[in-house]
Design a protein around this motif. Structure first.
Motif, PDB file in Angstrom:
ATOM      1  N   PHE A  83       0.840  -1.202   0.000  1.00 30.97           N
ATOM      2  CA  PHE A  83       0.000   0.000   0.000  1.00 30.97           C
ATOM      3  C   PHE A  83       0.880   1.258   0.000  1.00 30.97           C
ATOM      4  CE2 PHE A  83      -2.621   3.173   2.337  1.00 30.97           C
ATOM      5  CZ  PHE A  83      -3.665   3.269   1.424  1.00 30.97           C
ATOM      6  N   SER A  84       1.913   1.282   0.845  1.00 31.30           N
ATOM      7  CA  SER A  84       2.792   2.457   0.900  1.00 31.30           C
ATOM      8  C   SER A  84       3.474   2.682  -0.443  1.00 31.30           C
ATOM      9  CB  SER A  84       3.854   2.288   1.994  1.00 31.30           C
ATOM     10  OG  SER A  84       3.242   2.250   3.253  1.00 31.30           O
ATOM     11  N   GLU A  85       3.855   1.584  -1.088  1.00 29.78           N
ATOM     12  CA  GLU A  85       4.479   1.730  -2.420  1.00 29.78           C
ATOM     13  C   GLU A  85       3.495   2.335  -3.414  1.00 29.78           C
ATOM     14  OE1 GLU A  85       6.644  -1.612  -4.255  1.00 29.78           O
ATOM     15  OE2 GLU A  85       6.903  -2.337  -2.203  1.00 29.78           O
ATOM     16  N   LEU A  86       2.240   1.892  -3.317  1.00 29.63           N
ATOM     17  CA  LEU A  86       1.221   2.455  -4.220  1.00 29.63           C
ATOM     18  C   LEU A  86       1.040   3.946  -3.955  1.00 29.63           C
ATOM     19  CD1 LEU A  86      -1.532  -0.329  -4.280  1.00 29.63           C
ATOM     20  CD2 LEU A  86      -0.247   0.552  -6.246  1.00 29.63           C
ATOM     21  N   LEU A  87       1.052   4.320  -2.675  1.00 32.02           N
ATOM     22  CA  LEU A  87       0.900   5.750  -2.347  1.00 32.02           C
ATOM     23  C   LEU A  87       2.024   6.565  -2.981  1.00 32.02           C
ATOM     24  CD1 LEU A  87      -0.097   5.802   1.456  1.00 32.02           C
ATOM     25  CD2 LEU A  87      -1.597   6.027  -0.523  1.00 32.02           C
ATOM     26  N   ARG A  88       3.228   5.999  -2.962  1.00 30.13           N
ATOM     27  CA  ARG A  88       4.390   6.729  -3.504  1.00 30.13           C
ATOM     28  C   ARG A  88       4.231   7.044  -4.982  1.00 30.13           C
ATOM     29  NH1 ARG A  88       7.346   2.965  -0.418  1.00 30.13           N
ATOM     30  NH2 ARG A  88       7.493   3.937   1.626  1.00 30.13           N
ATOM     31  N   CYS A  89       3.542   6.179  -5.712  1.00 29.39           N
ATOM     32  CA  CYS A  89       3.458   6.422  -7.168  1.00 29.39           C
ATOM     33  C   CYS A  89       2.047   6.844  -7.595  1.00 29.39           C
ATOM     34  CB  CYS A  89       3.934   5.201  -7.943  1.00 29.39           C
ATOM     35  SG  CYS A  89       2.956   3.733  -7.659  1.00 29.39           S
ATOM     36  N   SER A  90       1.281   7.407  -6.655  1.00 31.15           N
ATOM     37  CA  SER A  90      -0.085   7.818  -7.000  1.00 31.15           C
ATOM     38  C   SER A  90      -0.310   9.293  -6.711  1.00 31.15           C
ATOM     39  CB  SER A  90      -1.093   6.972  -6.228  1.00 31.15           C
ATOM     40  OG  SER A  90      -0.957   5.625  -6.620  1.00 31.15           O
ATOM     41  N   ASP A  91      -1.427   9.797  -7.212  1.00 34.07           N
ATOM     42  CA  ASP A  91      -1.749  11.219  -7.066  1.00 34.07           C
ATOM     43  C   ASP A  91      -2.852  11.458  -6.038  1.00 34.07           C
ATOM     44  OD1 ASP A  91      -0.239  12.414  -9.523  1.00 34.07           O
ATOM     45  OD2 ASP A  91      -1.245  10.601 -10.231  1.00 34.07           O
ATOM     46  N   ILE A  92      -3.717  10.469  -5.908  1.00 35.83           N
ATOM     47  CA  ILE A  92      -4.909  10.650  -5.065  1.00 35.83           C
ATOM     48  C   ILE A  92      -5.164   9.351  -4.310  1.00 35.83           C
ATOM     49  CG2 ILE A  92      -7.425  11.030  -5.139  1.00 35.83           C
ATOM     50  CD1 ILE A  92      -6.918  12.351  -7.952  1.00 35.83           C
ATOM     51  N   VAL A  93      -5.567   9.467  -3.031  1.00 38.99           N
ATOM     52  CA  VAL A  93      -6.102   8.296  -2.332  1.00 38.99           C
ATOM     53  C   VAL A  93      -7.469   8.701  -1.788  1.00 38.99           C
ATOM     54  CG1 VAL A  93      -4.691   8.816  -0.267  1.00 38.99           C
ATOM     55  CG2 VAL A  93      -5.737   6.591  -0.484  1.00 38.99           C
ATOM     56  N   VAL A  94      -8.449   7.846  -2.017  1.00 40.18           N
ATOM     57  CA  VAL A  94      -9.823   8.157  -1.588  1.00 40.18           C
ATOM     58  C   VAL A  94     -10.314   7.036  -0.686  1.00 40.18           C
ATOM     59  CG1 VAL A  94     -12.135   8.847  -2.375  1.00 40.18           C
ATOM     60  CG2 VAL A  94     -10.199   9.039  -3.940  1.00 40.18           C
ATOM     61  N   GLU A  95     -10.978   7.392   0.406  1.00 41.90           N
ATOM     62  CA  GLU A  95     -11.562   6.359   1.290  1.00 41.90           C
ATOM     63  C   GLU A  95     -12.871   6.835   1.884  1.00 41.90           C
ATOM     64  OE1 GLU A  95     -11.746   6.267   4.947  1.00 41.90           O
ATOM     65  OE2 GLU A  95     -11.014   8.317   5.228  1.00 41.90           O
ATOM     66  N   ASN A  96     -13.734   5.880   2.197  1.00 44.51           N
ATOM     67  CA  ASN A  96     -14.966   6.221   2.933  1.00 44.51           C
ATOM     68  C   ASN A  96     -15.273   5.149   3.983  1.00 44.51           C
ATOM     69  OD1 ASN A  96     -15.765   4.406   0.790  1.00 44.51           O
ATOM     70  ND2 ASN A  96     -17.897   4.900   1.218  1.00 44.51           N
ATOM     71  N   PHE A  97     -14.225   4.828   4.746  1.00 46.73           N
ATOM     72  CA  PHE A  97     -14.412   3.895   5.855  1.00 46.73           C
ATOM     73  C   PHE A  97     -15.102   4.619   7.010  1.00 46.73           C
ATOM     74  CE2 PHE A  97     -10.443   1.836   4.058  1.00 46.73           C
ATOM     75  CZ  PHE A  97     -11.107   0.708   3.586  1.00 46.73           C
ATOM     76  N   GLY A  98     -15.482   3.823   8.019  1.00 42.16           N
ATOM     77  CA  GLY A  98     -16.044   4.411   9.233  1.00 42.16           C
ATOM     78  C   GLY A  98     -14.996   5.247   9.962  1.00 42.16           C
ATOM     79  N   PRO A  99     -15.434   6.042  10.964  1.00 40.25           N
ATOM     80  CA  PRO A  99     -14.505   6.919  11.665  1.00 40.25           C
ATOM     81  C   PRO A  99     -13.309   6.150  12.240  1.00 40.25           C
ATOM     82  CG  PRO A  99     -16.768   7.366  12.329  1.00 40.25           C
ATOM     83  CD  PRO A  99     -16.814   6.146  11.459  1.00 40.25           C
ATOM     84  N   GLY A 100     -12.114   6.667  12.012  1.00 42.35           N
ATOM     85  CA  GLY A 100     -10.902   6.116  12.640  1.00 42.35           C
ATOM     86  C   GLY A 100     -10.288   4.913  11.947  1.00 42.35           C
ATOM     87  N   VAL A 101     -10.923   4.370  10.894  1.00 43.38           N
ATOM     88  CA  VAL A 101     -10.409   3.132  10.288  1.00 43.38           C
ATOM     89  C   VAL A 101      -9.024   3.351   9.660  1.00 43.38           C
ATOM     90  CG1 VAL A 101     -10.760   1.425   8.451  1.00 43.38           C
ATOM     91  CG2 VAL A 101     -12.666   2.058   9.940  1.00 43.38           C
ATOM     92  N   MET A 102      -8.860   4.420   8.895  1.00 42.10           N
ATOM     93  CA  MET A 102      -7.559   4.653   8.250  1.00 42.10           C
ATOM     94  C   MET A 102      -6.464   4.861   9.306  1.00 42.10           C
ATOM     95  SD  MET A 102      -7.568   4.399   4.930  1.00 42.10           S
ATOM     96  CE  MET A 102      -6.196   5.304   4.201  1.00 42.10           C
ATOM     97  N   ASP A 103      -6.806   5.556  10.396  1.00 40.65           N
ATOM     98  CA  ASP A 103      -5.829   5.764  11.474  1.00 40.65           C
ATOM     99  C   ASP A 103      -5.432   4.416  12.070  1.00 40.65           C
ATOM    100  OD1 ASP A 103      -6.260   8.385  10.954  1.00 40.65           O
ATOM    101  OD2 ASP A 103      -7.100   8.919  12.913  1.00 40.65           O
ATOM    102  N   ARG A 104      -6.455   3.552  12.291  1.00 39.51           N
ATOM    103  CA  ARG A 104      -6.146   2.235  12.880  1.00 39.51           C
ATOM    104  C   ARG A 104      -5.290   1.393  11.935  1.00 39.51           C
ATOM    105  NH1 ARG A 104     -11.444   2.664  14.719  1.00 39.51           N
ATOM    106  NH2 ARG A 104     -12.378   1.200  13.250  1.00 39.51           N
ATOM    107  N   MET A 105      -5.427   1.621  10.643  1.00 37.30           N
ATOM    108  CA  MET A 105      -4.567   0.895   9.683  1.00 37.30           C
ATOM    109  C   MET A 105      -3.140   1.454   9.728  1.00 37.30           C
ATOM    110  SD  MET A 105      -6.848   0.611   6.237  1.00 37.30           S
ATOM    111  CE  MET A 105      -8.279  -0.447   6.093  1.00 37.30           C
TER     112      MET A 105
END
Ligand code: CAO
Length: 413
Positions: A83-105
């Protein structure tokens, strides 16, 4: 021909409806949208509301066209590395998880910005700050809390949700606009930014005119509403138009036994008052000075629409539409979902599109609601779960042969 967002890569962490509709718009504009899904399960909508056994549901296929699918276990270290590698070569990341999910990841905005300072991190949640901020949200919860439900329906009935998915698909459009603005700003600053939207905020944006009326109420009752009594909040106004021109849905002659949707919505624009009354055989009202001005008509609206309905009941909705449209009366037939899916005009417009799918065969989907003359949309099928994991690992992330097998064995993809 190049597309508007060609060269833009999106890491799509969205699920259910609101997020996927936004990233589908990005894909239609030419972005390379890589949908990240939980291994073995994928977006929950793949299996929800299935019409055919063991095949991705229409719920999924109609919201995830033109994307690539990669499975990634975000709770495994190796999944996170990918996932981190994908972030490095991307322009946008979009999410609509419940509150706090991305932080917990482990992916806070700060961490994502550190990994790639150019990336735009867009999130859709149910709510912003306040009493509801930690709550999950689905469409109808957003409609309930954003002002749509309390203002929809009839005065003597319960609050009602609209069939239009304004909380999910409506907010997807808001989010799409916000992401495009952030992308444009990056062309000047070189910096990514945080983009956030709450479903409730988007609903309120769509209920703007109701908040207008809330403030008008402080100065008197709302004469264009059909309601007779007013409290201290905007009441449900049935099918009243809500705008400056009075409108109402009137019944027409049914064409089927059940008579469903035999209705025409009619707006009485001031210049068409007289021709409309003459058309329906009410020259007496056309000539009556009490009815000749919009203000004069306001106290008589219910009676006026009853009179129009006497006439429309003698015609089908399409016949009534044809006759009134010919004299410039703004009006439209109430169309059922069957009417819409069979509508040749919508097909010509590219709004109803047939797509081939390797497992379900042909299905109809709803196309892109706008056109760009230099960026034509080609609606393509949705991906199978993990269909592109191998090609992304190999071609984009330069992982060696055998990596898919190794990561699969490690439970990371
Ligand atoms: N690998 C591993 N785990 C994954 C994963 C992956 N690829 N993708 C998601 N998950 C896990 C998350 O880590 C999270 O687990 P934890 O709770 O243990 O951290 C979980 O799956 C997802 O949580 P969630 O709260 O987003 O999902 P839910 O089904 O419980 O709730 C919804 C769904 C829609 C209510 C919630 O996501 C939400 O409120 N989203 C914001 C508002 C929204 O978009 N609503 C629109 C819904 S469309 O009608």
């Amino acid at each position: 021909m190049k597309k508007a967002l060609e060269g833009v890569r999106v890491v799509d962490m969205t699920h259910v409806q609101a997020g996927p509709v936004c990233t589908q718009l990005l894909a239609w504009m030419g972005a390379d949208v890589i949908k990240i899904e939980q291994p073995g399960r994928g977006d929950v909508t793949r299996t929800q509301l299935r019409d055919l056994p063991d095949v991705d549901s229409l719920y999924f296929t109609m919201l995830n066209g033109n994307k690539r699918s990669v499975t990634l276990n975000m709770k495994s270290d190796e999944g996170k590395e990918v996932f981190s590698e994908l972030l490095r070569c991307s322009d946008i990341v979009v999410e609509n998880f419940g509150p706090g999910v991305m932080d917990r990841m482990g992916y806070t905005w700060e961490r994502i910005h550190e990994i790639n300072p150019r990336i735009i991190f867009a999130s859709l949640k149910g709510f912003g700050p306040g009493a509801l901020q930690n709550a999950k949200a689905y469409e109808n919860i957003a409609q309930a809390t954003g002002g749509a439900m309390s203002t929809t329906g009839f005065e003597d009935g319960p609050p009602v949700v609209t069939g239009a998915q304004i909380g999910d698909s409506g907010n997807a459009v808001h989010l799409f606009g916000a992401i495009c603005a952030a992308l444009y700003q990056r062309t000047h600053t070189g910096r990514g930014q945080r983009v956030q939207i709450s479903m409730r905020a988007g609903i309120l944006n769509l209920c703007r005119v109701k908040l207008r009326d809330q403030q008008r109420l402080e100065h008197g009752t709302l004469a264009e509403y059909p309601n007779e009594e007013f409290g201290d909040f905007v009441p449900r106004a049935g099918n009243a138009s809500g705008g400056g021109q009075p409108g109402w849905a009137v019944r027409c002659k049914p064409t089927t036994e059940k008579g469903a949707n035999a209705w025409l919505y009619v707006v009485i624009q001031p210049p068409v008052w007289e021709p409309l009354m003459r058309k329906i055989g009410r020259d007496d009202l056309a000539d009556d000075p009490e009815y000749s001005t919009p203000e004069g008509r306001l106290p008589h609206l219910t009676e006026i629409f009853d009179v129009i309905e006497e006439w429309t009941l003698t015609r089908t909705k399409w016949e009534a539409f044809g006759e009134l449209n010919a004299i410039n009366v703004p009006c439209g037939p109430v169309l059922s979902t069957k009417d819409l899916i069979e509508d040749e005009g919508l097909r010509a417009e590219g709004m109803i599109v047939d797509v081939d799918h390797p497992e379900r065969g042909k299905y109809s989907t709803v196309g892109c609601p706008f056109t760009l003359s230099d960026s034509p949309v080609e609606v393509k099928r949705s991906p199978l779960l993990g269909e592109h994991t191998q090609e992304i690992l190999r071609d984009l992330l330069d992982r060696p042969d055998g990596e898919l097998e190794r990561l699969t064995a490690a439970g990371a993809v």
